[in-house]
Motif scaffolding. Structure first.
Motif: not given
Length: 198
Positions: A5-12, A14-23, A171-174, A180-186
């Motif tokens: 799986l290759r994931i491309v995001v624009a913003l840090p 956006e990346a943070k919760p995905i990185n945590q979810r997938f280790g 829009i802000n980082s928080k 993104i966190e709300q849609h990790l299961v999706l």
């Protein structure tokens, strides 16, 4: 064995919760773009803009060569004139503000969420006059990724972050991290649908 799986995001953010979810762990030997990875998943932070997203896909394909089964997902925020904040949508038709050809996505069946057209612009659109999602990366990502994997293995998943009632200036980082966190299961359901029958 599940496909890569290759994931491309624009913003840090956006990346943070995905990185945590997938280790995913930062790959410090990668210099062109911030890269986080484990043995199966790699995430690159492209920075804003279609050209950046396109370059990130091509760079990642050279750094970690994909095969035909490799899945590509561009996950990030997008605006829409009337869709509610927090709604997740797959891009069904992708276009840009330039004279590039329109690209039609091959959505997974069953589709894990609704879909809508996506228009990629160079600057945020504060007028919301297009009946479509608006982002700054999706078209560039998609155009590059379909050079490396079949179209059914390439998807843009967008979370609505702004609309006519609540504009992009809020829009802000928080907020982005929370969306993104709300849609990790999706995201996981999408990846499963893209991979096809086990």
């Amino acid at each position: 064995m599940p496909p890569a799986l290759r994931i491309v995001v624009a913003l840090p953010a956006e990346a943070k919760p995905i990185n945590q979810r997938f280790g995913l762990i930062r790959d410090n030997s990668a210099e062109a773009f911030p890269l986080y990875r484990n043995d199966r998943v790699a995430l690159v932070v492209s920075g804003p803009g279609a050209e950046q997203a396109q370059q990130a896909v091509r760079w990642l394909s050279a750094y970690l060569p994909p095969d035909e089964e490799t899945l590509w997902v561009n996950l990030g925020i997008a605006g829409h004139p009337y869709r509610p904040l927090g709604e997740a949508l797959l891009a069904e038709r992708l276009s840009s503000e330039r004279d590039d050809p329109v690209m039609h996505a091959v959505l997974p069946r069953p589709c894990p969420c609704d879909s809508a057209p996506l228009v990629t612009l160079a600057e945020p659109d504060f007028d919301y006059h297009r009946d479509a999602m608006i982002d700054m990366e999706g078209f560039g990502f998609y155009r590059a990724a379909v050079d490396f994997s079949p179209p059914e293995k390439v998807q843009c998943l967008k979370i609505i972050s702004d609309n006519r009632q609540q504009g992009a200036r809020n829009i802000n980082s928080k907020m982005v991290r929370k969306l993104i966190e709300q849609h990790l299961v999706l995201l996981e359901n999408l990846v499963e649908a893209m991979a096809g029958p086990a």
